[in-house]
Structure formats: C-alpha cells, structure tokens
Design a protein around this motif. Sequence first.
Motif, PDB file in Angstrom:
ATOM      1  N   TYR A 259     -41.056  23.839 -37.777  1.00  0.00           N
ATOM      2  CA  TYR A 259     -40.990  22.506 -37.155  1.00  0.00           C
ATOM      3  C   TYR A 259     -40.240  22.492 -35.836  1.00  0.00           C
ATOM      4  O   TYR A 259     -40.472  21.634 -34.999  1.00  0.00           O
ATOM      5  CB  TYR A 259     -40.328  21.512 -38.111  1.00  0.00           C
ATOM      6  N   PHE A 260     -39.321  23.405 -35.643  1.00  0.00           N
ATOM      7  CA  PHE A 260     -38.402  23.277 -34.510  1.00  0.00           C
ATOM      8  C   PHE A 260     -38.592  24.358 -33.451  1.00  0.00           C
ATOM      9  O   PHE A 260     -37.640  24.753 -32.770  1.00  0.00           O
ATOM     10  CB  PHE A 260     -36.958  23.246 -35.023  1.00  0.00           C
ATOM     11  N   SER A 261     -39.843  24.827 -33.306  1.00  0.00           N
ATOM     12  CA  SER A 261     -40.073  25.907 -32.316  1.00  0.00           C
ATOM     13  C   SER A 261     -39.828  25.388 -30.903  1.00  0.00           C
ATOM     14  O   SER A 261     -39.471  26.159 -30.016  1.00  0.00           O
ATOM     15  CB  SER A 261     -41.513  26.407 -32.447  1.00  0.00           C
ATOM     16  N   THR A 262     -39.930  24.075 -30.675  1.00  0.00           N
ATOM     17  CA  THR A 262     -39.684  23.567 -29.307  1.00  0.00           C
ATOM     18  C   THR A 262     -38.262  23.024 -29.179  1.00  0.00           C
ATOM     19  O   THR A 262     -37.888  22.485 -28.146  1.00  0.00           O
ATOM     20  CB  THR A 262     -40.660  22.412 -28.991  1.00  0.00           C
ATOM     21  N   HIS A 263     -37.484  23.153 -30.238  1.00  0.00           N
ATOM     22  CA  HIS A 263     -36.083  22.699 -30.179  1.00  0.00           C
ATOM     23  C   HIS A 263     -35.181  23.900 -29.935  1.00  0.00           C
ATOM     24  O   HIS A 263     -35.593  25.051 -30.097  1.00  0.00           O
ATOM     25  CB  HIS A 263     -35.674  22.076 -31.520  1.00  0.00           C
ATOM     26  N   HIS A 264     -33.942  23.610 -29.556  1.00  0.00           N
ATOM     27  CA  HIS A 264     -32.930  24.669 -29.558  1.00  0.00           C
ATOM     28  C   HIS A 264     -32.427  24.728 -30.999  1.00  0.00           C
ATOM     29  O   HIS A 264     -31.798  23.794 -31.482  1.00  0.00           O
ATOM     30  CB  HIS A 264     -31.790  24.316 -28.591  1.00  0.00           C
TER      31      HIS A 264
END
Length: 299
Positions: free
Chosen positions: A268-273
């Motif tokens: 889910y968080f591949s575009t998050h840090h």
Amino acid sequence: MLKNNRKTINDKRIAPEILPREYGVAWPDYQLLDAGDGKKLERWGAVITIRPDLQAHFKPGWAFAQWLTMAHWEYEEQSSIQGRWKSLKPDAPEQWMITYEKLTLALKLTKFKHVGLFPEQQANWRFITEQVVAGQKLLNLFAYTGAASLVACNNGAEVVHVDSVKQMLTWANENRQLSALSDIQWVLEDALKFAQRELKRGNKYDGIIMDPPAWGLGIKGEKWKLETQLSSLIASAYGLMNPKAFLIINTYSPKVTLADLAESGAAYFSTHHMQLKQLWMQAKTGKELFCGNLLRAVK
Ligand SMILES: C[S@@+](CC[C@H](N)C(=O)[O-])C[C@H]1O[C@@H](n2cnc3c(N)ncnc32)[C@H](O)[C@@H]1O
C-alpha cells in the motif's frame, strides 16, 4: 511463523544488521532502570515496579536483591494470563499519577501485569507530535488508555479513539480530564469492524495510529488475531487515509515479524516514505529491551 522474538532478528528475509532500531526514551516521570532474567525494573514517577518481560532473556545489570530494596510492587505470574501484585513496601500505592510533557496519566495495578501505559510508545508519541497539525482528524485504533490520543489532542487534532473494552474508554477519558484537554470521540467497537464501516461511510483521516495486541476480542466477541487480520487492517486503514495522511502501526507478537509488516506495508505504501523499525528501550544499566516492531508511512 516464529516461536519468539529472539528468532525475529534472524528472520532470513531481513539481515539483522540493517534492522533499524528506534528507542523509546526515558522522561522525568518514567525510566526503565534495569532488565534481565525475564524481568524488568521500572520507575513510574516515585513508584518502582518489577514486572515479567519475555524479551529480557539476558543477565540483569544489578542483583535482584538490589531490585527488591528499590521496588514498591512485584508482579508474580501464576500463569501466562494471570498473576498477582505483591507489595514490597508498606506505603506502596495501588493507584498513582505521572506526567508526560503536559499530560497527566493515571496508573493502576491491573490484574494482568499492566499498569495502564506502554512507555515504549513514547517513540510514537514523539512522532505524532512532529506530524500533527492543528485541526487535523486522527483515528486511534486499539487505543487503550489513550496516551497517543491525548498527545494528538494536545497538538490540536480532532481524535476518534476506538477500543473494544469499556473500562479502557473510561480510563482514557479520566486521563483526558486529568490533562484538561478538549473532548475526544470515544468509540466502543471492534477496531477492524469500525475501520471497515468508516470506509463504507467514505470518511477520511489525516493520521491513523494502530497498536493492536497479538490477540483480542471485539465487543461482540469478534476474535482479533494479529497474524491473520494484519493485512485487512492495513488495507482498511490505507483506504481511510487522506492523500497526505500518515500511518503508524506498532506490533508486539512473535507471530508477526518486521518482514511481515514490510510485506503488508509494501502493498500500500510504495509511494510513501515508509519507515520499518524495531522498537527498543535502553535501561539505566545500559541493558537493551526489544519492545516490538514498527511501520510508519508518511507522504
Ligand atoms: C493493550 S493495547 C496495546 C497493545 C500493546 N502494544 C500490546 O502489545 O499488548 C491493546 C488494546 O486493544 C484493545 N483491543 C483488543 N482487541 C480489540 C478489538 N478487537 N477491537 C478494538 N480494541 C481491541 C484492548 O482492549 C487494549 O486496550
């Protein structure tokens, strides 16, 4: 899945030397004094306790006889889920209060080994203080006695606090009143069920905080098992996040490793840090205690 946390470090999927650690640090009203031989010695304000801790699988810094001279209470385990508190000093209080920054928190001896606060969470309270902007809306799931909710509220956030045990909501509200903070939305519900219902309602949050136990029960006896429901919890939480929202999930179960969190997070968080860390506490004697695994996602 793995037996105990010592093996977590040897999880073949993440090399131990790159397992970043984050430390919950002592503050004036709390310090981990020592740990070892399956126990830990902690100071909460003026009260010192001895409690069991599986992760203290090393020799302590001080002799146990010294612990006994310092401590007010010792929790004696009678089985894996119950035990009793033994007073070691005549004036040992069963209830007392401590402060954390501007907050006042009530501590009480519970029939389990807990006193109403997970001090290692100080690492997440610090993070919440850095992230929160006044007026933001935060969701705290498995929110217990509310320290994280109060930290967010004290930084101007509107907080929705969810727990499945009524006494926990009452205790959290007592901490809110003691800390003279504005009201919080208290929700007595199964955390996953509430998250999924909020999804249907189309509600969004600027921050999501989750500190799920290894296992637990919802208000209607819904079984909560971290290792089987972790990904649906993260999926629901992700769906409730505003574009710039942050997420914290803290786990403390031998059945969920940092690699498991990484796997769920990566979905889910591949575009998050994304931060993946182990949570540790360092004692006054220098002993280091493993306190859980941490995933944080920030835009
Ligand atoms: C103790 S806290 C924090 C967990 C802590 N880090 C630990 O490792 O034990 C967990 C909280 O989750 C609540 N809880 C357990 N199962 C739940 C569920 N299904 N829905 C909502 N809250 C739940 C408990 O009442 C408790 O207040």
